[in-house]
Design an enzyme around this catalytic site. Structure first.
Site, PDB file in Angstrom:
ATOM      1  N   SER A  50      37.185  51.663  21.450  1.00 41.51           N
ATOM      2  CA  SER A  50      36.663  50.653  20.516  1.00 41.51           C
ATOM      3  C   SER A  50      37.323  50.832  19.146  1.00 41.51           C
ATOM      4  O   SER A  50      37.999  51.847  18.903  1.00 41.51           O
ATOM      5  CB  SER A  50      35.149  50.822  20.365  1.00 41.51           C
ATOM      6  OG  SER A  50      34.883  52.050  19.695  1.00 41.51           O
ATOM      7  N   ASP A  82      38.558  47.885  23.613  1.00 37.11           N
ATOM      8  CA  ASP A  82      37.216  47.334  23.821  1.00 37.11           C
ATOM      9  C   ASP A  82      36.820  46.527  22.581  1.00 37.11           C
ATOM     10  O   ASP A  82      36.936  47.023  21.452  1.00 37.11           O
ATOM     11  CB  ASP A  82      36.254  48.525  24.026  1.00 37.11           C
ATOM     12  CG  ASP A  82      34.894  48.092  24.538  1.00 37.11           C
ATOM     13  OD1 ASP A  82      34.800  47.038  25.182  1.00 37.11           O
ATOM     14  OD2 ASP A  82      33.921  48.856  24.304  1.00 37.11           O
ATOM     15  N   HIS A 226      29.628  43.754  30.297  1.00 37.64           N
ATOM     16  CA  HIS A 226      29.442  44.735  29.216  1.00 37.64           C
ATOM     17  C   HIS A 226      27.994  45.227  29.253  1.00 37.64           C
ATOM     18  O   HIS A 226      27.161  44.714  30.002  1.00 37.64           O
ATOM     19  CB  HIS A 226      29.728  44.078  27.859  1.00 37.64           C
ATOM     20  CG  HIS A 226      31.186  43.969  27.588  1.00 37.64           C
ATOM     21  ND1 HIS A 226      31.814  44.691  26.603  1.00 37.64           N
ATOM     22  CD2 HIS A 226      32.152  43.246  28.198  1.00 37.64           C
ATOM     23  CE1 HIS A 226      33.093  44.399  26.620  1.00 37.64           C
ATOM     24  NE2 HIS A 226      33.335  43.516  27.576  1.00 37.64           N
ATOM     25  N   SER A 229      25.104  50.204  30.897  1.00 38.79           N
ATOM     26  CA  SER A 229      24.522  51.537  31.104  1.00 38.79           C
ATOM     27  C   SER A 229      23.132  51.376  31.692  1.00 38.79           C
ATOM     28  O   SER A 229      22.440  50.389  31.420  1.00 38.79           O
ATOM     29  CB  SER A 229      24.450  52.300  29.777  1.00 38.79           C
ATOM     30  OG  SER A 229      25.724  52.847  29.467  1.00 38.79           O
ATOM     31  N   ASN A 269      31.283  47.979  32.157  1.00 40.06           N
ATOM     32  CA  ASN A 269      31.458  48.816  30.964  1.00 40.06           C
ATOM     33  C   ASN A 269      30.297  49.786  30.767  1.00 40.06           C
ATOM     34  O   ASN A 269      29.132  49.362  30.732  1.00 40.06           O
ATOM     35  CB  ASN A 269      31.512  47.923  29.718  1.00 40.06           C
ATOM     36  CG  ASN A 269      32.837  47.217  29.558  1.00 40.06           C
ATOM     37  OD1 ASN A 269      33.635  47.178  30.490  1.00 40.06           O
ATOM     38  ND2 ASN A 269      33.071  46.671  28.386  1.00 40.06           N
ATOM     39  N   ASP A 271      29.158  53.051  28.302  1.00 40.86           N
ATOM     40  CA  ASP A 271      29.368  53.950  27.169  1.00 40.86           C
ATOM     41  C   ASP A 271      28.097  54.758  26.904  1.00 40.86           C
ATOM     42  O   ASP A 271      28.112  55.995  26.916  1.00 40.86           O
ATOM     43  CB  ASP A 271      29.753  53.127  25.921  1.00 40.86           C
ATOM     44  CG  ASP A 271      30.083  54.010  24.733  1.00 40.86           C
ATOM     45  OD1 ASP A 271      30.075  55.242  24.883  1.00 40.86           O
ATOM     46  OD2 ASP A 271      30.358  53.474  23.640  1.00 40.86           O
ATOM     47  N   SER A 272      26.974  54.061  26.707  1.00 37.43           N
ATOM     48  CA  SER A 272      25.740  54.758  26.317  1.00 37.43           C
ATOM     49  C   SER A 272      25.355  55.864  27.304  1.00 37.43           C
ATOM     50  O   SER A 272      24.883  56.930  26.888  1.00 37.43           O
ATOM     51  CB  SER A 272      24.580  53.764  26.203  1.00 37.43           C
ATOM     52  OG  SER A 272      24.882  52.802  25.223  1.00 37.43           O
TER      53      SER A 272
HETATM   54  P1  13P Z   1      26.538  50.277  27.108  1.00 38.29           P
HETATM   55  O1  13P Z   1      26.034  50.417  25.717  1.00 38.29           O
HETATM   56  O2  13P Z   1      25.523  49.692  28.014  1.00 38.29           O
HETATM   57  O3  13P Z   1      27.073  51.564  27.654  1.00 38.29           O
HETATM   58  O4  13P Z   1      27.760  49.226  27.092  1.00 38.29           O
HETATM   59  C1  13P Z   1      29.053  49.633  26.742  1.00 38.29           C
HETATM   60  C2  13P Z   1      29.972  48.501  26.542  1.00 38.29           C
HETATM   61  O5  13P Z   1      29.712  47.362  26.878  1.00 38.29           O
HETATM   62  C3  13P Z   1      31.254  48.789  25.900  1.00 38.29           C
HETATM   63  O6  13P Z   1      31.987  47.643  25.667  1.00 38.29           O
HETATM   64  O1  G3H Z   2      30.393  47.975  23.098  1.00 35.97           O
HETATM   65  C1  G3H Z   2      30.329  48.926  22.325  1.00 35.97           C
HETATM   66  C2  G3H Z   2      30.737  50.277  22.792  1.00 35.97           C
HETATM   67  O2  G3H Z   2      29.614  50.993  23.235  1.00 35.97           O
HETATM   68  C3  G3H Z   2      31.489  50.992  21.718  1.00 35.97           C
HETATM   69  O3  G3H Z   2      30.642  51.475  20.731  1.00 35.97           O
HETATM   70  O4  G3H Z   2      31.702  50.634  18.644  1.00 35.97           O
HETATM   71  O5  G3H Z   2      30.100  52.579  18.603  1.00 35.97           O
HETATM   72  O6  G3H Z   2      32.383  52.839  19.586  1.00 35.97           O
HETATM   73  P1  G3H Z   2      31.248  51.903  19.289  1.00 35.97           P
HETATM   74 ZN    ZN Z   3      30.805  45.925  25.245  1.00 34.29          ZN
END
Ligand code: 13P
Ligand code: G3H
Ligand code: ZN
Length: 324
Positions: A50, A82, A226, A229, A269, A271-272
């Site tokens: 990101s 991203d 997206h 999680s 996707n 991340d969390s």
């Molecule tokens: P989460 O916050 O659900 O992990 O989504 C991540 C995401 O969409 C990154 O682009």
């Molecule tokens: O979609 C968002 C992703 O979880 C990236 O998060 O912008 O805090 O790196 P960030």
């Molecule tokens: Zn996202």
């Protein structure tokens, strides 16, 4: 094997009824955890970065770490931007060796979204080698770097818009909004019901009707989710048992993501869930070993939990194991 774009990966995923995990990377341990997990599962993988990650780790470090992972594992890996907010960041990443970018103008009016996405596609597709472009229609609740969309202000993707959007932009994949959202608090408690046995929050189901209508209008075209999680309770519980305070965190049920992966969704996707796993490992370590101060010990435990969750996602949610 050098870095690859998403084209062939998505073609195979679409036909095979599975999705590729797109995991966010911010440091070396996360890159290692994801790619070691993918290697052990014989799975292709997308490492995504990101704008916040670029700011935190510097683009050159992220690029070199991902190249190191390619060399270490020999896996087909996509290096993806991203939520690129404008043409300039997409261009910078393409020029810097990314093999895929997302241009996210989903919060802009339809015509403006088309115009900027088309410009990014022209640049990316004329690049040698071809860089794939993900675009977005519809808005998710939650936080994406600078854009914060409140719950209730999100908008589902309108299926009647997707054919025109894809035709006029030339994008290679499309992120749609069907009820997922970013972060560890995806749904407000009042949007959920409570399981009478466990007392846990049960979120409203994803809008599979929209996904099905979109894929009917775009046969064979890869769709992206997206905010996917699941906020696995196991890690939330470890965090809370070791000094954390995550109350009413709730994610997308894994069975629904598995179902989406069997349909047109080729990229999911996450991340969390990685952030939660890393935090769980570190908090547990600190709590159990208050005398430790070597970062390799506590970050190493966090890295192990991230690897565990990525293996779980690949085998139980995405279905991308043994797909090399
Ligand atoms: P989460 O916050 O659900 O992990 O989504 C991540 C995401 O969409 C990154 O682009
Ligand atoms: O979609 C968002 C992703 O979880 C990236 O998060 O912008 O805090 O790196 P960030
Ligand atoms: Zn996202």
């Amino acid at each position: 094997m050098p870095l690859v774009n998403t084209k062939e990966m998505f073609e195979k995923a679409y036909k095979g009824g599975y999705a590729i995990g797109a995991f966010n990377c911010n440091n070396m341990e996360i890159v290692q955890a994801i790619t070691e997990a993918a290697k052990e599962c014989n799975s292709p993988v997308i490492l995504q970065v990101s704008a916040g990650a670029r700011k935190y780790a510097k683009p050159v470090y992220l690029k070199k770490m991902v190249e190191a992972a390619v060399e270490d594992t020999g896996l087909p890996i996509v290096l993806h931007l991203d939520h690129g907010a404008d043409f300039e960041i997409c261009k910078d990443c393409i020029d810097g060796g990314f093999t895929s970018v997302m241009i996210d103008c989903s919060s802009k009016p339809f015509e403006e979204n088309i115009e900027i996405t088309r410009k990014v596609c022209e640049y990316a597709h004329n690049h040698v080698p071809y860089v794939t472009v993900e675009a977005e229609l519809g808005t998710l609740a939650g936080i994406e770097d600078d854009v914060k969309v409140e719950h209730g202000a999100e908008s589902y993707t309108r299926p009647e818009d997707v054919e025109e959007f894809v035709r006029r932009t030339g994008c290679d994949s499309l992120a749609i909004a069907i009820g997922t959202s970013h972060g560890a608090y995806k749904f407000k408690p009042e949007q959920c019901t409570r399981d009478p046995k466990t007392g846990k929050l049960v979120p409203p189901p994803l809008r599979f009707d929209i996904l099905e209508e979109v894929s009917k209008r775009l046969p064979g075209f890869p769709i992206v989710l997206h905010g996917s999680s699941s906020v696995n309770q196991e890690y939330v519980d470890i965090i809370n048992a070791h000094g954390g305070a995550l109350k009413d965190a709730v994610g997308v049920p894994e069975e629904q993501l598995r179902q989406a992966a069997r349909l047109a969704v080729c990229k999911i996707n996450i991340d969390s869930d990685l952030r939660l796993a890393l935090t769980a490992g570190i908090r547990e370590h600190f709590d159990e070993h208050p005398e430790h101060f070597d970062p390799r010990q506590y970050i190493g435990d966090g890295r192990k939990y991230v690897k565990d969750i990525v293996k779980h996602k690949i085998t139980e949610v995405l279905g991308s194991n043994d797909k090399l």
